[in-house]
Design a protein around this motif. Structure first.
Motif, PDB file in Angstrom:
ATOM      1  N   ILE A   1      53.311  39.867   3.787  1.00 47.98           N
ATOM      2  CA  ILE A   1      52.531  40.975   3.236  1.00 47.98           C
ATOM      3  C   ILE A   1      53.377  42.224   3.486  1.00 47.98           C
ATOM      4  CG2 ILE A   1      50.328  42.222   3.335  1.00 47.98           C
ATOM      5  CD1 ILE A   1      49.671  39.351   3.042  1.00 47.98           C
TER       6      ILE A   1
ATOM      7  N   MET B   1      39.427  38.351 -12.361  1.00 48.16           N
ATOM      8  CA  MET B   1      39.526  37.636 -11.088  1.00 48.16           C
ATOM      9  C   MET B   1      38.959  38.483  -9.938  1.00 48.16           C
ATOM     10  SD  MET B   1      43.132  36.560  -9.397  1.00 48.16           S
ATOM     11  CE  MET B   1      43.805  38.129  -8.917  1.00 48.16           C
ATOM     12  N   MET B   2      39.224  39.775  -9.989  1.00 50.57           N
ATOM     13  CA  MET B   2      38.791  40.634  -8.886  1.00 50.57           C
ATOM     14  C   MET B   2      37.320  41.019  -8.989  1.00 50.57           C
ATOM     15  SD  MET B   2      41.704  40.896  -7.346  1.00 50.57           S
ATOM     16  CE  MET B   2      41.967  42.275  -6.278  1.00 50.57           C
TER      17      MET B   2
ATOM     18  N   ASN C   1      34.935  39.134 -11.026  1.00 53.13           N
ATOM     19  CA  ASN C   1      34.078  38.029 -11.460  1.00 53.13           C
ATOM     20  C   ASN C   1      33.245  38.408 -12.673  1.00 53.13           C
ATOM     21  OD1 ASN C   1      34.598  35.674 -10.163  1.00 53.13           O
ATOM     22  ND2 ASN C   1      33.267  36.083  -8.417  1.00 53.13           N
TER      23      ASN C   1
ATOM     24  N   LEU D   1      37.023  43.436  -3.562  1.00 50.58           N
ATOM     25  CA  LEU D   1      37.571  42.219  -2.960  1.00 50.58           C
ATOM     26  C   LEU D   1      38.662  42.575  -1.942  1.00 50.58           C
ATOM     27  CD1 LEU D   1      37.923  39.096  -2.871  1.00 50.58           C
ATOM     28  CD2 LEU D   1      39.532  39.336  -4.728  1.00 50.58           C
ATOM     29  N   LEU D   2      39.449  43.607  -2.260  1.00 51.41           N
ATOM     30  CA  LEU D   2      40.531  43.992  -1.359  1.00 51.41           C
ATOM     31  C   LEU D   2      40.021  44.801  -0.178  1.00 51.41           C
ATOM     32  CD1 LEU D   2      43.166  44.982  -4.061  1.00 51.41           C
ATOM     33  CD2 LEU D   2      43.206  42.963  -2.627  1.00 51.41           C
TER      34      LEU D   2
ATOM     35  N   ILE E   1      49.081  43.607  -8.139  1.00 48.22           N
ATOM     36  CA  ILE E   1      48.712  42.203  -8.381  1.00 48.22           C
ATOM     37  C   ILE E   1      48.853  41.897  -9.872  1.00 48.22           C
ATOM     38  CG2 ILE E   1      46.788  40.543  -8.336  1.00 48.22           C
ATOM     39  CD1 ILE E   1      45.817  41.935  -5.761  1.00 48.22           C
TER      40      ILE E   1
ATOM     41  N   ILE F   1      35.738  32.855  -8.638  1.00 50.24           N
ATOM     42  CA  ILE F   1      34.771  31.832  -8.196  1.00 50.24           C
ATOM     43  C   ILE F   1      33.432  32.525  -7.985  1.00 50.24           C
ATOM     44  CG2 ILE F   1      34.167  30.159  -6.391  1.00 50.24           C
ATOM     45  CD1 ILE F   1      37.244  30.057  -5.825  1.00 50.24           C
TER      46      ILE F   1
ATOM     47  N   ILE G   1      46.938  37.659  -4.642  1.00 54.55           N
ATOM     48  CA  ILE G   1      46.056  38.455  -3.776  1.00 54.55           C
ATOM     49  C   ILE G   1      46.587  38.439  -2.349  1.00 54.55           C
ATOM     50  CG2 ILE G   1      43.735  38.561  -2.741  1.00 54.55           C
ATOM     51  CD1 ILE G   1      42.627  37.467  -5.364  1.00 54.55           C
ATOM     52  N   ARG G   2      46.999  37.262  -1.904  1.00 52.70           N
ATOM     53  CA  ARG G   2      47.423  37.136  -0.509  1.00 52.70           C
ATOM     54  C   ARG G   2      48.795  37.746  -0.253  1.00 52.70           C
ATOM     55  NH1 ARG G   2      46.127  31.311   1.604  1.00 52.70           N
ATOM     56  NH2 ARG G   2      46.062  32.330   3.591  1.00 52.70           N
TER      57      ARG G   2
ATOM     58  N   MET H   1      44.470  38.016   3.793  1.00 55.17           N
ATOM     59  CA  MET H   1      43.099  37.484   3.731  1.00 55.17           C
ATOM     60  C   MET H   1      43.157  35.968   3.677  1.00 55.17           C
ATOM     61  SD  MET H   1      40.772  39.779   1.206  1.00 55.17           S
ATOM     62  CE  MET H   1      41.790  39.801  -0.235  1.00 55.17           C
TER      63      MET H   1
ATOM     64  N   ILE I   1      38.211  35.418   1.050  1.00 56.49           N
ATOM     65  CA  ILE I   1      38.242  35.601  -0.410  1.00 56.49           C
ATOM     66  C   ILE I   1      36.978  34.995  -1.018  1.00 56.49           C
ATOM     67  CG2 ILE I   1      39.456  34.985  -2.559  1.00 56.49           C
ATOM     68  CD1 ILE I   1      42.077  35.117  -1.005  1.00 56.49           C
TER      69      ILE I   1
ATOM     70  N   ARG J   1      33.833  37.052  -0.159  1.00 61.87           N
ATOM     71  CA  ARG J   1      33.734  38.315  -0.898  1.00 61.87           C
ATOM     72  C   ARG J   1      33.436  38.106  -2.370  1.00 61.87           C
ATOM     73  NH1 ARG J   1      38.490  42.035   1.835  1.00 61.87           N
ATOM     74  NH2 ARG J   1      37.579  42.062   3.922  1.00 61.87           N
ATOM     75  N   LEU J   2      33.893  36.967  -2.899  1.00 60.91           N
ATOM     76  CA  LEU J   2      33.650  36.706  -4.321  1.00 60.91           C
ATOM     77  C   LEU J   2      32.252  36.150  -4.570  1.00 60.91           C
ATOM     78  CD1 LEU J   2      37.000  35.048  -5.432  1.00 60.91           C
ATOM     79  CD2 LEU J   2      36.100  37.192  -6.292  1.00 60.91           C
TER      80      LEU J   2
END
Lengths: 464, 265
Positions: free
Chosen positions: A4, A331-332, A334, A385-386, A407, B2, B160-161, B166, B171, B174-175
């Motif tokens: 990261i 994706m972030m 939904n 999400l982040l 991303i 998801i 994302i990672r 995370m 993940i 949170r989703l």
């Protein structure tokens, strides 16, 4: 394992048990290569979630560190450990320690060229006098205020002063430090850090392609942090003069901060000033002066002289660009995205209130930039999400928006690679005010795609 | 990526435990080894699984054991029960792994490593409790769930990672609002597993500390054991090491004892 990258520090986070068998599986040359492409100037292994390690386990990483240092001038080492782990590492390596040890990531960031926050009051203690001095020099060079405790007793006394220090450094060790031209973004200015004696090597160490694409993305102020420069020769002076002339084409400014002319001919300074380069003694003289920042184009961008038009190759990849952005936001969040209309024109933003935006450039087989304009609500949702929770903190949202665009950039890179097109991406730039966005791209023709997420509009704009 | 609905659909699709397995479990819980073996023999897949598993080198038997009655006899009640639960989870695991670099066979190996090490720990702790012993079999369910839910989104997760540190559990939470261990709990309920097993496996995530002291103690051992196994090269290479965050503080007070049991340097 992937690192990261934050504030110039590429961090690997192994978990559990590290021995000679397992350590080699955590980190590979490919992992390091991937990290080096993400603007890191420091590569560290966090021991925070490691419960057990032995010398054989650490040796695997140390060997990898040596390999890295042979090809790239990164600062390498371990961080996030307690006293027990620190003592064990010191005992394992005693006098053969070329890597660094930073007790926390926060301490490591202070020594990274990619760290934006300066002027930290830092209390330093090490039982090794030369280490105390080395840390103080490095921190001072990076714009911090080091306070050195000369003895353990002195350290204990000083530590008692609550709130006197932003960071306290103990149980840390400086090994060989990095010496490359690292880039970071602060106040929408790109800051490059240079050090030592500058000669024609600078043209090799400096990533010109990255710089040119930062210009194209809309960055208008480039600052060379030159506190650690001893002197420069005629080849380096010519290089910077050329860089300044090229930047002038974009109405961009190049500044040097902290460059001493004690050992450099004064005539070089005049030549560089003639080329349009400005000199300042302290970083705060620029970054702390909002009017000057505005004049130099770090808050908004001046008109671009060199306009480039969209080309067929870029437009043919448009579906990939849309897919990357839409898939990332879906994706972030939904939630589903609906494409409403697409036009080739200058960017049109109907309702300019409560909008945030971000841009990211790309270069390689094709080049250009993407601008995303979000309603604040979508930006917040996309970043949940982040961030992990709902927030109204604008700085946090803009920071996460930058990560989100990163991303999306990564996704675009993957999608294009699948079609045989290779690109690299620049650092993202974020805008809290839509006027600043328009000053960068308002005059450019591009493809605008209006999308709808959760009944709200969202603009994608692709230009060059 | 998801959603809550995806998870509910996934749980809906999980079949209940087969009748033979239910009956075998019931008899093993009553200590009826011979009758349990006779029932287990009726299911060819279960018998074949038991023979394959028990004859792996990790179980340390020098001669091949073929007869189910003999297998149950050697393993004893608790370990037989553990093995039948492992079979149940194996039904759920995919033939072809996509998210993790695993095969059916090395997933079985992973299950076996967990089970045998857990037995070693319980022996050290002097615990004779069928439920506590069997609980370790539910732990790999979190991996199977990850595989099922994230396999379509491998590259997205990587992106994302690469930006944020995370684990998959965060993940997912949170989703969708569900954690991996919530989903394991739903699976366990569907398979009518004992409540004690469910509680222990949820607590072994290292996130739930508001539970009975006895369960919490075993949960620490289970959390540390999971990461001990996940630190093996084949697990790291399979991408299993970082699917869940290792909570070092959670296990600090039992680490020294654990090192002794596992014979660490």
């Amino acid at each position: 394992m992937r690192a990261i990258v934050k504030n110039g520090v590429g961090m690997f986070n192994p978990q559990g048990f590290l021995d000679g068998n397992s350590a080699a599986s955590y980190l590979s040359v490919e992992d390091i290569d991937a990290t080096s492409k993400l603007n890191a100037d420091m590569i560290l292994v966090s021991l925070k979630r490691v419960v057990f390690f032995n010398r054989n386990g650490l040796d695997q990483f140390v060997k990898m560190f040596s390999k890295i240092r042979k090809t790239k001038p990164f600062t390498v080492g371990f961080c996030d450990y307690d006293k027990r782990k620190y003592d064990a590492i010191k005992k394992f390596y005693e006098k053969e320690m070329t890597f660094s040890l930073f007790k926390t990531q926060k301490i490591a960031e202070l020594f990274s060229n990619g760290y934006n926050n300066k002027n930290k009051n830092v209390l330093i203690y090490s039982d090794d006098k030369s280490q105390r001095s080395a840390m103080a020099i490095e921190l001072h060079d990076r714009g911090h205020n080091p306070i050195v405790a000369q003895s353990l007793q002195d350290f204990i006394e000083k530590k008692k002063q609550k709130g006197a220090y932003d960071v306290i450094i103990e149980d840390s060790y400086l090994g060989d430090m990095g010496q490359q031209v690292a880039a970071r973004v602060t106040s929408n200015a790109v800051v490059y850090t240079v050090s030592g004696f500058l000669d024609n090597e600078i043209s090799v160490k400096f990533n010109l392609e990255y710089h040119n694409n930062s210009l194209n993305v809309g960055f208008r102020l480039f600052i060379f942090d030159a506190f650690k420069v001893v002197s420069l020769n005629v080849h380096a002076a010519n290089f910077f003069a050329k860089l300044a002339s090229a930047a002038a084409e974009y109405n961009a400014t190049i500044c040097f901060v902290g460059l001493s002319f004690d050992k450099t001919p004064k005539a070089f300074k005049e030549e560089l000033e003639d080329a349009g380069i400005m000199f300042f003694s302290k970083m705060d003289d620029i970054l702390g002066n909002k009017e000057l920042l505005a004049d130099l184009g770090a808050t908004n961008a001046a008109v671009i002289k060199q306009k480039r038009s969209l080309n067929k190759q870029l437009v043919s990849k448009l579906p990939k660009f849309i897919d990357a952005i839409v898939e990332t936001i879906e994706m972030m969040t939904n939630s589903k995205a609906v494409k409403e209309k697409a036009n080739v024109e200058k960017i049109i933003i109907m309702d300019e209130s409560e909008l945030l935006s971000s841009s990211i450039g790309f270069y390689g087989d094709i080049d250009g930039m993407i601008v995303l304009v979000f309603p604040k609500t979508i930006a917040k949702k996309a970043c949940e999400l982040l961030i992990g929770e709902e927030t109204d903190n604008q700085d946090l949202i803009l920071d996460s928006l930058g990560e989100l665009v990163n991303i999306a950039g990564g996704k675009l890179k993957t999608l294009l690679t699948d079609t045989g097109v290779n690109i690299n991406i620049t650092l993202p730039r974020t805008y809290s005010c839509i006027d600043d966005t328009l000053e960068v791209v308002g005059d450019r023709k591009g493809v605008q795609v209006d999308l709808r997420f959760n009944h709200e509009h969202f603009i994608f704009f692709l230009t060059r | 990526m998801i959603t809550k609905e995806n998870i509910e659909q996934y749980i809906d699709k999980i079949p209940p435990a087969p009748k033979v397995v239910q009956e075998t479990v019931k008899l093993l819980q009553q200590g009826e080894l011979v009758r349990a073996a006779n029932v287990a023999k009726e299911d060819l897949a279960l018998s074949s699984y038991l023979r394959n598993l028990v004859n792996k080198p990790i179980y340390g038997f020098t001669n091949e054991i073929k007869d189910i009655g003999q297998i149950f006899g050697i393993l004893g009640v608790s370990r037989s029960l553990q093995t039948v639960y492992n079979y149940l989870l194996n039904i759920l695991s995919p033939d072809n792994w996509e998210f993790f670099k695993l095969t059916k066979s090395n997933f079985e190996m992973f299950q076996a490593e967990l089970s045998t090490s857990w037995s070693k720990i319980l022996e050290y702790l002097n615990v004779e409790d069928k439920e506590i012993e069997s609980a370790v079999t539910l732990l790999p369910a979190s991996i199977v769930v990850c595989e099922a839910l994230f396999k379509e989104h491998k590259k997205d997760v990587e992106l994302i990672r690469a930006t944020k540190d995370m684990d998959l559990n965060i993940i997912l939470q949170r989703l969708s609002g569900y954690s991996l261990f919530d989903i394991c709990e739903m699976i366990a309920q569907k398979w009518e597993m004992d409540l004690k097993i469910i509680k222990l496996v949820k607590a072994s995530s290292g996130k739930e500390i508001d539970i009975e002291e006895e369960i919490l103690e075993y949960a620490k051992w289970m959390h540390l054991l999971l990461f001990y196994i996940l630190s093996k090269p084949h697990c790291i290479e399979a991408g299993l090491n970082d699917f869940l965050e290792f909570n070092v503080e959670f296990i600090e007070d039992i680490y020294e004892e654990f090192s002794k049991v596992m014979g660490l340097e």
